[in-house]
Design an enzyme around this catalytic site. Structure first.
Site, mmCIF file in Angstrom:
data_model
loop_
_atom_site.group_PDB
_atom_site.id
_atom_site.type_symbol
_atom_site.label_atom_id
_atom_site.label_comp_id
_atom_site.label_asym_id
_atom_site.label_seq_id
_atom_site.Cartn_x
_atom_site.Cartn_y
_atom_site.Cartn_z
ATOM 1 N N HIS A 51 0.800 -1.222 0.000
ATOM 2 C CA HIS A 51 0.000 0.000 0.000
ATOM 3 C C HIS A 51 0.835 1.275 0.000
ATOM 4 O O HIS A 51 0.803 2.090 0.912
ATOM 5 C CB HIS A 51 -1.097 0.019 1.077
ATOM 6 C CG HIS A 51 -0.759 -0.629 2.395
ATOM 7 N ND1 HIS A 51 0.209 -0.146 3.212
ATOM 8 C CD2 HIS A 51 -1.297 -1.683 3.040
ATOM 9 C CE1 HIS A 51 0.268 -0.879 4.300
ATOM 10 N NE2 HIS A 51 -0.618 -1.819 4.216
ATOM 11 N N HIS B 178 -2.818 -10.139 15.105
ATOM 12 C CA HIS B 178 -3.216 -8.943 14.338
ATOM 13 C C HIS B 178 -4.086 -9.430 13.188
ATOM 14 O O HIS B 178 -3.828 -10.478 12.613
ATOM 15 C CB HIS B 178 -1.938 -8.270 13.831
ATOM 16 C CG HIS B 178 -2.116 -7.040 13.009
ATOM 17 N ND1 HIS B 178 -3.193 -6.193 13.119
ATOM 18 C CD2 HIS B 178 -1.304 -6.496 12.045
ATOM 19 C CE1 HIS B 178 -3.028 -5.189 12.266
ATOM 20 N NE2 HIS B 178 -1.917 -5.342 11.606
ATOM 21 N N GLU C 14 -4.817 -7.664 10.262
ATOM 22 C CA GLU C 14 -4.600 -7.161 8.898
ATOM 23 C C GLU C 14 -4.386 -8.361 7.972
ATOM 24 O O GLU C 14 -3.810 -9.378 8.358
ATOM 25 C CB GLU C 14 -3.419 -6.181 8.846
ATOM 26 C CG GLU C 14 -3.403 -5.436 7.522
ATOM 27 C CD GLU C 14 -2.477 -4.211 7.481
ATOM 28 O OE1 GLU C 14 -1.776 -3.925 8.454
ATOM 29 O OE2 GLU C 14 -2.494 -3.531 6.425
ATOM 30 N N ASP D 235 -2.532 -9.355 5.687
ATOM 31 C CA ASP D 235 -1.251 -10.037 5.441
ATOM 32 C C ASP D 235 -0.974 -11.086 6.517
ATOM 33 O O ASP D 235 -0.118 -11.949 6.329
ATOM 34 C CB ASP D 235 -0.085 -9.037 5.324
ATOM 35 C CG ASP D 235 -0.047 -7.992 6.424
ATOM 36 O OD1 ASP D 235 -1.098 -7.698 7.017
ATOM 37 O OD2 ASP D 235 1.049 -7.458 6.688
ATOM 38 N N HIS E 40 0.058 -2.417 15.012
ATOM 39 C CA HIS E 40 -0.104 -1.386 14.046
ATOM 40 C C HIS E 40 -1.561 -0.923 13.856
ATOM 41 O O HIS E 40 -1.825 0.146 13.319
ATOM 42 C CB HIS E 40 0.504 -1.973 12.756
ATOM 43 C CG HIS E 40 0.159 -1.408 11.464
ATOM 44 N ND1 HIS E 40 -0.216 -2.131 10.365
ATOM 45 C CD2 HIS E 40 0.170 -0.114 11.065
ATOM 46 C CE1 HIS E 40 -0.411 -1.361 9.345
ATOM 47 N NE2 HIS E 40 -0.190 -0.132 9.707
ATOM 48 N N ASP F 136 3.755 -7.100 13.897
ATOM 49 C CA ASP F 136 4.334 -6.075 13.019
ATOM 50 C C ASP F 136 5.576 -5.389 13.624
ATOM 51 O O ASP F 136 6.454 -4.938 12.884
ATOM 52 C CB ASP F 136 3.287 -5.004 12.694
ATOM 53 C CG ASP F 136 2.398 -5.394 11.517
ATOM 54 O OD1 ASP F 136 2.780 -6.289 10.739
ATOM 55 O OD2 ASP F 136 1.311 -4.798 11.374
ATOM 56 N N TYR G 277 11.021 0.192 7.393
ATOM 57 C CA TYR G 277 9.753 -0.373 7.868
ATOM 58 C C TYR G 277 9.180 0.493 8.993
ATOM 59 O O TYR G 277 7.989 0.840 8.994
ATOM 60 C CB TYR G 277 10.019 -1.805 8.354
ATOM 61 C CG TYR G 277 8.813 -2.554 8.847
ATOM 62 C CD1 TYR G 277 8.104 -3.405 8.000
ATOM 63 C CD2 TYR G 277 8.389 -2.434 10.161
ATOM 64 C CE1 TYR G 277 6.998 -4.099 8.466
ATOM 65 C CE2 TYR G 277 7.290 -3.118 10.628
ATOM 66 C CZ TYR G 277 6.601 -3.956 9.773
ATOM 67 O OH TYR G 277 5.507 -4.635 10.237
ATOM 68 N N HIS H 167 7.122 -10.077 9.822
ATOM 69 C CA HIS H 167 7.741 -9.827 8.513
ATOM 70 C C HIS H 167 9.262 -9.906 8.654
ATOM 71 O O HIS H 167 9.830 -9.321 9.575
ATOM 72 C CB HIS H 167 7.414 -8.417 7.997
ATOM 73 C CG HIS H 167 5.952 -8.157 7.772
ATOM 74 N ND1 HIS H 167 5.251 -8.694 6.714
ATOM 75 C CD2 HIS H 167 5.070 -7.394 8.452
ATOM 76 C CE1 HIS H 167 3.995 -8.272 6.766
ATOM 77 N NE2 HIS H 167 3.856 -7.490 7.814
#
Ligand code: FEO
Length: 390
Positions: free
Chosen positions: A24, A78, A80, A82, A144, A163, A191, A222
């Site tokens: 994004h 989380h 999100e 991903d 996040h 994250d 990041y 990640h």
């Protein structure tokens, strides 16, 4: 598709997204990973999962260790996508698994997937026993999203940080010591600048909690896992979250007929003369997410655009929109640019920098093309102003 054992009975089973180049708006030149961790205990536990298109890869890694149908517990640190996008496929394989998340996490999962799975809400301090191990849950809202939490396993001294402490790096290496240190830290910085920067205060709270834990391994969602360089990444997060900035000036601009660029170079001279480190960042050749990496530690943010159709160039407007969203604080701003008539771009940039709460230096506006005297005046005036605030 090999799983990687990190400690006895604990495996990386995530997805490696070698081709990812856009997250994004964040240019991910090195791809990324979505890290999912499998714990083999009396209750088989999976911590986080992967983007929907990497579900098969994750399931192949899990299947190397155990039948995915045997998963008892899914921890969703989380929501999100991903880290949750493969839940629908995964839940087809282990429909009775319990999904542990914060109340906001469960709410979000229901909004995303419209399923009534076996959700179990957790709150700060809750502990889940999975056999030989215990999992402690610590909500970390806004690092996040509002739903975020981290999971700590004291028996293994592992913090599953989601994250936090991530980097967008696709690699076959899994542990920090296996990967070039300077690239790892630069990607961790990028990041932080592009994902975490708005949430410095919450990061400080998370660091305060982490400082009381005995940690041998930080497993983010990640990139590489931190083992050898935990102290270094925690020190950097401490610095970044405290907004510890340097005497560094960024000259960020785009140009139409090279006049704004000419002014940009004069601004650079003024900072150099004032013994401030500088960096020229032409938006025609620098991606906004790379510019943000520099912004993370820079005190002076100079932004320039000529006026086009009563406005600034779209490249500069796009940058400022991204920049404002990431909410850097406590900087000194400078708007500059050239114009033929009107000259609205410079005022608009100045307004944006003020909206960020920055102190701004005198705007630099040049009609058409400056002569040598005007260029000298630009430099001398700026040197004087820098001298007063340094
Ligand atoms: Fe990596 Fe907020 O997701």
């Amino acid at each position: 598709m090999k799983a990687r054992e990190l400690k006895k009975g604990i495996y990386f089973v995530g997805g490696i997204d070698w081709d990812l180049r856009d997250f994004h708006g964040y240019l991910t030149q090195k791809g990324s990973t979505y890290n999912s961790y499998l714990i083999i205990d009396e209750k088989i536990t999976l911590i986080d999962n992967v983007k929907y298109y990497m579900a098969d890869e994750m399931i192949a890694r899990i299947s190397e260790i155990i039948d995915p149908g045997k998963i008892d517990i899914i921890i969703q640190n989380h929501i999100e996508m991903d880290h949750s996008g493969s839940l629908p496929l995964l839940m087809e394989k282990c429909p009775n698994a319990e999904i542990y998340a914060t109340a906001k996490g469960i709410y979000g999962l229901k909004r995303h997937y419209k399923k009534e799975w076996n959700f179990v809400p957790v709150k700060n301090g809750d502990i889940l026993n999975i056999g030989k191990r215990n999992l402690h849950f610590v909500p970390t809202p806004m690092v996040h999203w509002p739903d975020n939490m981290v999971t700590y396993c004291p028996e293994e001294k592992i913090l599953f940080s989601n994250d936090s402490f991530g980097q967008h790096i696709a690699s076959s290496e899994r542990i920090d010591k296996e990967y070039p240190y300077s690239i790892l830290m630069e990607e961790a910085k990028k990041y932080y600048a592009n994902i975490v920067m708005p949430y410095g205060k919450m990061v400080q709270k998370e660091l305060a909690v982490a400082s009381k834990l005995d940690i041998e391994m930080i497993c983010p969602s990640h990139g590489l896992i931190w083992e050898e360089h935990i102290n270094e990444i925690v020190a950097e997060y401490t610095k970044w979250s405290k907004n510890d900035i340097e005497e560094k000036a960024l000259i960020i601009y785009d140009t139409m007929w090279k006049t704004t660029e000419k002014i940009a170079h004069k601004i650079q001279e003024a900072f150099e003369e004032s013994n401030v480190t500088t960096k020229m960042l032409n938006l025609k050749v620098n991606h906004i997410s790379d510019v943000m990496t520099e912004v993370l530690t820079a005190k002076y943010i100079c932004v320039g655009s000529p006026t086009l159709n009563n406005n600034m160039l779209s490249s500069v407007a796009g940058f400022l929109s991204y920049f404002k969203g990431l909410a850097p604080k406590g900087r000194i701003g400078l708007a500059f640019g050239s114009y033929g008539w009107g000259g609205q771009s410079i005022g608009l940039i100045d307004d944006d920098l003020k909206k960020c709460g920055f102190t701004t230096l005198e705007k630099i506006r040049v009609e058409y093309i400056p002569d040598d005297d005007e260029m000298k005046m630009i430099k001398d005036n700026l040197v004087k102003q820098i001298g007063k605030i340094k």
